[in-house]
Enzyme design. Sequence first.
Site, PDB file in Angstrom:
ATOM      1  N   GLN A  12       1.477  -6.576  -3.638  1.00 43.83           N
ATOM      2  CA  GLN A  12       2.210  -6.794  -2.186  1.00 43.83           C
ATOM      3  C   GLN A  12       3.384  -5.951  -2.364  1.00 43.83           C
ATOM      4  OE1 GLN A  12       0.965  -9.762  -3.883  1.00 43.83           O
ATOM      5  NE2 GLN A  12      -1.053  -8.597  -3.266  1.00 43.83           N
ATOM      6  N   LYS A  54       1.721   2.035  -5.235  1.00 40.58           N
ATOM      7  CA  LYS A  54       2.209   1.510  -6.281  1.00 40.58           C
ATOM      8  C   LYS A  54       1.178   1.745  -7.515  1.00 40.58           C
ATOM      9  CE  LYS A  54       2.094  -2.523  -4.373  1.00 40.58           C
ATOM     10  NZ  LYS A  54       1.993  -2.296  -3.057  1.00 40.58           N
ATOM     11  N   GLY A  76      -4.957  -4.162  -3.637  1.00 37.91           N
ATOM     12  CA  GLY A  76      -5.885  -3.056  -3.922  1.00 37.91           C
ATOM     13  C   GLY A  76      -5.042  -1.855  -4.289  1.00 37.91           C
ATOM     14  N   HIS A  77      -4.899  -1.393  -5.445  1.00 40.08           N
ATOM     15  CA  HIS A  77      -4.135  -0.426  -5.984  1.00 40.08           C
ATOM     16  C   HIS A  77      -5.144   0.632  -6.341  1.00 40.08           C
ATOM     17  CE1 HIS A  77      -0.421  -2.957  -7.175  1.00 40.08           C
ATOM     18  NE2 HIS A  77      -1.050  -3.473  -5.868  1.00 40.08           N
ATOM     19  N   LYS A 109      -0.600   4.334  -8.363  1.00 40.25           N
ATOM     20  CA  LYS A 109      -0.424   5.723  -8.728  1.00 40.25           C
ATOM     21  C   LYS A 109       0.653   5.701  -9.544  1.00 40.25           C
ATOM     22  CE  LYS A 109       0.663  10.405  -7.491  1.00 40.25           C
ATOM     23  NZ  LYS A 109       0.848  11.433  -6.520  1.00 40.25           N
ATOM     24  N   ASP A 128       0.807  -1.337  -0.069  1.00 41.51           N
ATOM     25  CA  ASP A 128       0.024   0.221  -0.064  1.00 41.51           C
ATOM     26  C   ASP A 128       0.867   1.334   0.103  1.00 41.51           C
ATOM     27  OD1 ASP A 128      -2.293  -1.679   0.145  1.00 41.51           O
ATOM     28  OD2 ASP A 128      -2.073  -1.882   2.184  1.00 41.51           O
ATOM     29  N   ARG A 137       1.951 -29.010  -7.577  1.00 41.77           N
ATOM     30  CA  ARG A 137       1.692 -29.422  -8.974  1.00 41.77           C
ATOM     31  C   ARG A 137       0.023 -30.095  -9.211  1.00 41.77           C
ATOM     32  NH1 ARG A 137       7.090 -32.140  -8.679  1.00 41.77           N
ATOM     33  NH2 ARG A 137       6.310 -32.385  -6.633  1.00 41.77           N
TER      34      ARG A 137
END
Length: 428
Positions: free
Chosen positions: A223, A16, A40-41, A18, A13, A142
């Site tokens: 993240q 990133k 959440g960007h 922006k 947070d 896998r």
Amino acid sequence: MPAIIILGAQWGDEGKGKATDQLGARADYVVKYNGGNNAGHTVVIGENTFALHLLPSGILSPGCVPVIGNGVVVDLDVLFQEVDELEARGIDTSRLRISANAHIITPYGRALDRLSERSLGSRKIGTTGRGIGPSYADKASRVGIRIQDLFDESILRQKISSALTSKNGMLTKVYGEEAVDAQAVADQLLEYTERIRPMVADTSLEINQALDAGKTVVFEGGQSTMLDIDHGTYPYVTSSNATAGGACTGSGVGPTRISRVVGIVKAYVTRVGEGPFPTELLDDAGRWLREHGGEYGVTTGRPRRCGWYDAPVARYSSRINGLTDLVLTKLDVLGGLETIPVCVAYMIEGKRVDEVPVSQSDFHHAQPVYEHLPGWHDDISGCRTFDELPEAARNYVLYLEEISGCRISVIGVGADREQTIVRRDLLQ
Ligand code: GDP
Ligand code: IMO
Ligand code: MG
């Protein structure tokens, strides 16, 4: 031509979204390389605020191709919800490309995330509950389901059935839940096949060809460094590589093609979920930062834990990621403080330690050593050049630059695209 990684250098947070949006407006491709809808960007363009979870921030720039790389885990419900919401707001999403190798977050992955957190009780990670951990665990074991499996129905059904053999045992015997019906899960996922088909591509090939043709590619990390599965505060981390190496493995682009690695740092620090956080403020100062900075999670709405700038963490991020530049965000939030503490080192068991300690127990016990810098009272949100900043704000930036191990090329003084001071152009 530039291939630029943008990643978080703290605990997430940092802003990133922006930073990526700003470069995305001038880039040809924006590639998301890790994580899923745990991210959440936020992007603010004039009156419009967009909260993106799964879609790359480049989706908002008409000239840019947004790509979901192979390192991302995709919740198909969320993907099309986000696409529909943006379309309803007049954003064209038709350029979106999705790697055929990206993994799918299944309904049982989501269920197991929540159940495992519940069973951990006070030792929980504080995950976003989006099924991220179980999906990466399936990938490593896998037994994951990939986007390309949607195009071979019998393979898809077979893979879900075999994944559920052990998971149904866990769901029923360990957690006392109902077993999941493999065919019902397959039916649910197959509903998206035709809608997703035109978006699916060999995205590694496309990105490499774009770089060959001299195009600009921005890699957008979800993240952050301190939440990285290898380099973060394990086990209080997410389950992917948010660090620079993850941009290569998560997109299929070799490290020799990367020209710049940009770390985003907030002028203070926040964290969501559990885990060590040496500069955390549990007092009025922490509440002040939360309210002034609007520090509430974009994905879960949880109040973010707040603390002062942590220079050892910035130096660590600079080293782990090979940062070439820092973007310092939210400098405007600090206006009004008499003095601003900055953590320059830690005291651990009576000894001064200058770097993030390798031992997690030591990091849990680390006490910050602070330098106190003079604050400023002016509103800096209208400043557009470094020289327009008050002297104390300039000195704060120069001090952070000196102790963070990396030059500060861009400064954020507000949430809007325009509220930015560029000291060095990241695309040159
Ligand atoms: P991300 O996950 O790293 O993209 O960051 P988030 O979007 O979760 O959180 C960053 C928050 O800070 C968002 O609400 C942004 O709109 C806001 N923001 C970003 N840069 C600045 C800045 O320089 N000043 C202020 N006041 N807000 C900013
Ligand atoms: P952006 O991209 C802040 C945190 C969760 C939890 C831990 C593991 O917006 O910076 P997970 O659901 O990933 O298994 O949760 O990681 N976390 C984040 N914290 N910003 C994020 O994303 C985060 N994504 C995950 O709170 O502590
Ligand atoms: Mg965020």
